[in-house]
Design an enzyme around this catalytic site. Sequence first.
Site, PDB file in Angstrom:
ATOM      1  N   VAL A  40       3.924  -8.772   7.600  1.00  0.00           N
ATOM      2  CA  VAL A  40       2.661  -9.053   6.928  1.00  0.00           C
ATOM      3  C   VAL A  40       1.902  -7.738   6.774  1.00  0.00           C
ATOM      4  CG1 VAL A  40       0.505 -10.343   7.000  1.00  0.00           C
ATOM      5  CG2 VAL A  40       2.584 -11.341   7.967  1.00  0.00           C
ATOM      6  N   THR A  41       1.734  -7.314   5.550  1.00  0.00           N
ATOM      7  CA  THR A  41       0.939  -6.132   5.232  1.00  0.00           C
ATOM      8  C   THR A  41       0.028  -6.478   4.058  1.00  0.00           C
ATOM      9  OG1 THR A  41       2.499  -5.236   3.613  1.00  0.00           O
ATOM     10  CG2 THR A  41       2.837  -4.613   5.925  1.00  0.00           C
TER      11      THR A  41
ATOM     12  N   THR B 160      -2.887   2.485   7.961  1.00  0.00           N
ATOM     13  CA  THR B 160      -2.547   1.074   8.161  1.00  0.00           C
ATOM     14  C   THR B 160      -1.030   0.924   8.299  1.00  0.00           C
ATOM     15  OG1 THR B 160      -2.364   0.625   5.780  1.00  0.00           O
ATOM     16  CG2 THR B 160      -4.519   0.262   6.780  1.00  0.00           C
TER      17      THR B 160
ATOM     18  N   TYR C  13      11.936  -8.305  -5.786  1.00  0.00           N
ATOM     19  CA  TYR C  13      11.813  -7.077  -4.993  1.00  0.00           C
ATOM     20  C   TYR C  13      12.962  -6.110  -5.287  1.00  0.00           C
ATOM     21  CZ  TYR C  13       9.862  -4.143  -1.382  1.00  0.00           C
ATOM     22  OH  TYR C  13       9.269  -3.096  -0.739  1.00  0.00           O
TER      23      TYR C  13
ATOM     24  N   GLU D 282      -9.377   6.163   2.251  1.00  0.00           N
ATOM     25  CA  GLU D 282     -10.118   5.005   2.726  1.00  0.00           C
ATOM     26  C   GLU D 282     -11.613   5.166   2.433  1.00  0.00           C
ATOM     27  OE1 GLU D 282      -8.693   2.380   3.701  1.00  0.00           O
ATOM     28  OE2 GLU D 282      -6.682   2.985   4.357  1.00  0.00           O
TER      29      GLU D 282
ATOM     30  N   TYR E 221      12.375  -1.204   1.784  1.00  0.00           N
ATOM     31  CA  TYR E 221      12.717  -2.577   2.140  1.00  0.00           C
ATOM     32  C   TYR E 221      13.780  -3.068   1.167  1.00  0.00           C
ATOM     33  CZ  TYR E 221      12.360  -7.557   3.126  1.00  0.00           C
ATOM     34  OH  TYR E 221      12.666  -8.840   3.461  1.00  0.00           O
TER      35      TYR E 221
ATOM     36  N   ALA F   2      -3.957  11.461  -1.804  1.00  0.00           N
ATOM     37  CA  ALA F   2      -2.761  12.188  -1.350  1.00  0.00           C
ATOM     38  C   ALA F   2      -1.869  12.609  -2.503  1.00  0.00           C
ATOM     39  CB  ALA F   2      -1.967  11.328  -0.367  1.00  0.00           C
TER      40      ALA F   2
ATOM     41  N   TYR G 193       2.864   0.586   8.649  1.00  0.00           N
ATOM     42  CA  TYR G 193       3.905   1.432   9.236  1.00  0.00           C
ATOM     43  C   TYR G 193       3.443   2.868   9.441  1.00  0.00           C
ATOM     44  CZ  TYR G 193       7.668  -2.035   8.994  1.00  0.00           C
ATOM     45  OH  TYR G 193       8.468  -3.133   9.203  1.00  0.00           O
TER      46      TYR G 193
ATOM     47  N   LYS H 265      12.111   1.991  -5.390  1.00  0.00           N
ATOM     48  CA  LYS H 265      12.746   2.330  -4.118  1.00  0.00           C
ATOM     49  C   LYS H 265      14.092   3.026  -4.339  1.00  0.00           C
ATOM     50  CE  LYS H 265       9.491   0.616  -1.513  1.00  0.00           C
ATOM     51  NZ  LYS H 265       8.574   1.523  -0.754  1.00  0.00           N
TER      52      LYS H 265
END
Length: 398
Positions: A273-274, A50, A234, A74, A224, A111, A52, A243
Amino acid sequence: MVIKPKFRGFICTTAHPAGCAHHVRQQIDYVKGQKPVQGPKNVLVVGASTGYGLASRITATFGSGARTIGVFFERPAANNRTATAGWYNTAAFEKEASEAGYYAKSINGDAFSNEIKQQTIDLIKQDLGQVDLVVYSLASPKRVDPETGEVYSSVIKPVGASYSNKTVDFHSAAVSDITIEPAAEQEIEHTIKVMGGEDWELWMDALKQAGVLAEGAVTVAYSYIGPEITHSIYKEGTIGLAKDHLEASAGRIREQLHDLAGRAFISVNKALVTQSSSAIPVVPLYISLLYKVMKEKNLHEGCIEQMYRLFAERLYADSTPVDDRGRIRIDDWEMREDVQQEVLALWERVDSENIKSISDIEGFRSEFFNLFGFEFPEIPYEAEAEPDVVIPSIPAAE
């Protein structure tokens, strides 16, 4: 069965196979319409189903003719329940890649685990020999430590003090005030464990030790930063600390790849939008205002436009421009001073009465549904759809 969107909180629990396939084809068509990228030839994408990660895989394949292996976790369809959007996305991607003559195989599993890392290494050795690009785009709320078995859960909270600001329910377009209490120390540690760079480092170490990284291999992970409006939740919150750890990992991976003349980058991407961003308080309201401004300025990009620009103008350009901390900035259009000034002015004004006129809340909502294969006018949603779709490279038993 006739498949309709169903929700639990900010999560859509159904997905439409034909809609997801249409969404994938749209992204492929975009890349095919651009100039070819003189880019990678053998690519591993960790978190490939999904957002990026998927857009990276599409860009590598249809932009530079790369052979790709995608890793993700998934769920296939079962017991009158649809598969996840990522499952349908990958099935559509593999079909399109195969028809175009490109190698594409996928591995479905955790993963974070040693087993999936080894399975991936075995497939690289068997089919590709070595990879020259590793994209790390994993997004998960939980992580099981592969050595201790301890389960870590991430949280989206401010650090040090409670945080109050506006937010929006994008389903109802109701703007309200929200206060979020600060994270406890253990919650901070857990979030860094899940969303930091430790697993990226483990992947790169395993790949290097196995001899499957090519000379000059490149690896990139996504991050981000955003504007001051979102910093408390964030950049300066639990996610931001994770991050920061991801950025520190990039430095360690650069040292690790030195003898291969390899490179490691953090790419700071645009707010989009994710599934993840939709669940972060404050962020959907900011994105709705940002979309309004950027679309009016003809600067708007989705995942696929961002990833094509990353590959064509950054990673595989004659030189890779970076900021003073060594990061690639493809959030540059979002962070333009004129864009941010206009967003901030709208932020001061926005409320439930005017949100539909001064923001792109409808665009946000539509893009959210698109993630799961819904609200594409080309798809006959009243018709029966077959939910049980096979990913060609994954055995049916999975």
